[in-house]
Design an enzyme around this catalytic site. Structure first.
Site, PDB file in Angstrom:
ATOM      1  N   LEU A 151       0.850  -1.198   0.000  1.00 39.48           N
ATOM      2  CA  LEU A 151       0.000   0.000   0.000  1.00 39.48           C
ATOM      3  C   LEU A 151       0.885   1.247   0.000  1.00 39.48           C
ATOM      4  CD1 LEU A 151      -3.170   0.491   0.143  1.00 39.48           C
ATOM      5  CD2 LEU A 151      -2.709   1.319   2.449  1.00 39.48           C
ATOM      6  N   GLY A 152       1.490   1.508  -1.160  1.00 36.23           N
ATOM      7  CA  GLY A 152       2.232   2.754  -1.355  1.00 36.23           C
ATOM      8  C   GLY A 152       1.322   3.731  -2.063  1.00 36.23           C
ATOM      9  N   ARG A 153       1.948   4.606  -2.861  1.00 33.64           N
ATOM     10  CA  ARG A 153       1.154   5.653  -3.512  1.00 33.64           C
ATOM     11  C   ARG A 153       0.194   5.072  -4.543  1.00 33.64           C
ATOM     12  NH1 ARG A 153       6.441   9.441  -3.529  1.00 33.64           N
ATOM     13  NH2 ARG A 153       7.372   7.486  -4.172  1.00 33.64           N
ATOM     14  N   ILE A 154       0.643   4.055  -5.295  1.00 34.40           N
ATOM     15  CA  ILE A 154      -0.240   3.454  -6.301  1.00 34.40           C
ATOM     16  C   ILE A 154      -1.311   2.604  -5.604  1.00 34.40           C
ATOM     17  CG2 ILE A 154      -0.344   1.814  -8.230  1.00 34.40           C
ATOM     18  CD1 ILE A 154       2.457   2.890  -9.057  1.00 34.40           C
ATOM     19  N   ARG A 174       5.273  -4.478   4.589  1.00 30.70           N
ATOM     20  CA  ARG A 174       6.242  -4.972   5.583  1.00 30.70           C
ATOM     21  C   ARG A 174       5.857  -4.489   6.980  1.00 30.70           C
ATOM     22  NH1 ARG A 174      11.498  -4.635   2.133  1.00 30.70           N
ATOM     23  NH2 ARG A 174      10.445  -2.691   1.686  1.00 30.70           N
ATOM     24  N   ARG A 231       5.523  -5.670 -10.630  1.00 29.72           N
ATOM     25  CA  ARG A 231       6.622  -6.278 -11.375  1.00 29.72           C
ATOM     26  C   ARG A 231       6.367  -7.780 -11.447  1.00 29.72           C
ATOM     27  NH1 ARG A 231       7.540  -2.100 -13.123  1.00 29.72           N
ATOM     28  NH2 ARG A 231       9.410  -0.828 -13.025  1.00 29.72           N
ATOM     29  N   ASP A 255      -0.315  -7.338 -16.006  1.00 25.84           N
ATOM     30  CA  ASP A 255       0.295  -6.335 -16.884  1.00 25.84           C
ATOM     31  C   ASP A 255       1.804  -6.526 -16.953  1.00 25.84           C
ATOM     32  OD1 ASP A 255       0.246  -3.963 -18.517  1.00 25.84           O
ATOM     33  OD2 ASP A 255       1.038  -2.829 -16.816  1.00 25.84           O
ATOM     34  N   GLU A 260       9.905 -10.132 -19.350  1.00 20.58           N
ATOM     35  CA  GLU A 260       9.290  -9.348 -20.435  1.00 20.58           C
ATOM     36  C   GLU A 260      10.285  -9.108 -21.557  1.00 20.58           C
ATOM     37  OE1 GLU A 260       7.742  -5.807 -18.659  1.00 20.58           O
ATOM     38  OE2 GLU A 260       6.557  -6.929 -17.229  1.00 20.58           O
ATOM     39  N   HIS A 278       2.567  -4.689 -20.338  1.00 21.09           N
ATOM     40  CA  HIS A 278       3.165  -3.674 -19.439  1.00 21.09           C
ATOM     41  C   HIS A 278       2.790  -2.253 -19.894  1.00 21.09           C
ATOM     42  CE1 HIS A 278       6.776  -2.917 -16.555  1.00 21.09           C
ATOM     43  NE2 HIS A 278       5.898  -1.942 -16.469  1.00 21.09           N
TER      44      HIS A 278
HETATM   45  C1  DGY Z   1       7.339   2.072 -14.088  1.00 23.18           C
HETATM   46  O1  DGY Z   1       7.202   3.293 -14.131  1.00 23.18           O
HETATM   47  O2  DGY Z   1       8.105   1.511 -13.301  1.00 23.18           O
HETATM   48  C2  DGY Z   1       6.525   1.298 -15.044  1.00 23.18           C
HETATM   49  O3  DGY Z   1       6.360  -0.004 -14.651  1.00 23.18           O
HETATM   50  C3  DGY Z   1       7.151   1.366 -16.410  1.00 23.18           C
HETATM   51  O4  DGY Z   1       8.181   0.459 -16.508  1.00 23.18           O
END
Ligand code: DGY
Length: 312
Positions: A151-154, A174, A231, A255, A260, A278
């Protein structure tokens, strides 16, 4: 003295043009023999631009003895050897925040697609199957349980969107995040057991490698969905392929992948997984904002010795 900037890997054409207008920039990827070029000219470069996809390893940094700054396109920096950068006194920046909304939008899109079978239904119509059959029933999203891994900014941007779907939200980090009302679960397996949907927004790198293990997938169970916009390395991909194939989990929306642009061919045969190349931050608006930040970090460091969004 004019500052030479090395470009490691391709960038957006508009960003490459903007960099070329403002800096003495050299695209390393155009060199037939990069190692020979670096042996002759490496000491001339004080800056580097790269991307989250291409990154910069320790060997490259060591071949640039005057290097002071790396401005990277992308929020993730698992492809950049940060330990070596620190040891060599190289400052590194990324492009955080400007992509939060875009990535969170895509996470919700993948979640809805995986649950409601949008891509599979599209294939069903295109194949002409609707003429002879009804599409299978799918899984509702509204009021379901969402577990956020990282639970960070995204992750927070995903939570804000999920609240609009009246989802019950818990998370695993964590350690507990500050200023968050959602319930924290110290055990990832417990979170997976509780959740209907597990969305991965944790950073990549050695610390999160294969965090989503076979055991976590088993805990998510045959009605659960996994969504990964972080990732590929955060998920044990072989375990995920087996889980999707054997019905250990209901479905997935991905995604990102471990190697990749290679996607495990076994996934192409499965109808319960949505596969994207991605693209989470891939809108005109967000890529422009990321490009601006790459440029502004470089300008700010070269003019004032200060990065706007430093990693180290
Ligand atoms: C990021 O900004 O890290 C995206 O996954 C693009 O690679």
């Amino acid at each position: 003295m004019s500052q030479r900037i090395l470009q490691n890997g391709r960038l957006l054409p508009t960003l490459e043009d903007a960099l070329a207008r403002e800096f003495d920039i050299h695209p390393l990827w155009k060199e037939a023999d990069p190692a020979a070029f670096l042996a002759r000219h490496g000491a001339e470069f004080t800056g580097m631009v790269t991307s989250a996809v291409v990154g910069a390893d320790g060997a490259l940094m060591r071949s640039l003895p005057s290097l002071k700054v790396i401005s990277s396109f992308g929020v993730g920096y698992d492809s950049i050897d940060i330990d070596t950068a620190r040891a060599l006194g190289i400052h590194v920046s990324n492009t955080p925040d400007v992509l939060n909304d875009c990535v969170a939008d895509l996470a919700m899109g993948l979640l809805i697609d995986a649950a409601r079978g949008l891509s599979a239904a599209d294939r069903f119509v295109r194949r002409g199957d609707w003429l002879n059959a009804k599409f299978r029933l799918t899984t509702q999203v509204t009021k379901k349980r969402l577990g956020i891994v990282g639970l960070g900014r995204i992750g927070r941007a995903v939570a804000r969107r999920a609240a609009g779907f009246e989802m019950d939200i818990r998370y695993h980090n964590r350690r507990p995040a500050e200023g968050v009302a959602h319930e924290y679960m110290a055990s990832l397996e417990e979170l997976a057991r509780w959740a209907d949907f597990l969305v991965v927004t944790a950073a990549g790198g050695a610390g999160t490698r294969h965090l989503i293990s076979r055991e976590v997938l088993q805990a998510l169970g045959p009605d659960g969905f996994l969504i990964n916009v972080a990732r590929g390395t955060v998920v044990d991909e072989a375990a995920l392929v087996a889980a999707l194939r054997d019905g250990l989990i209901a479905g997935a929306g991905l995604d990102v992948f471990e190697k990749e642009p290679h996607v495990p061919p076994a996934l192409f045969e499965l109808d319960n997984v949505v596969l994207l190349p991605h693209i989470a931050s891939g809108t005109h608006e967000t890529r422009q904002a990321m490009s601006d930040l790459v440029l502004n970090n470089l300008r700010s460091y070269l003019r004032e010795g200060r990065l706007l969004t430093p990693v180290c």
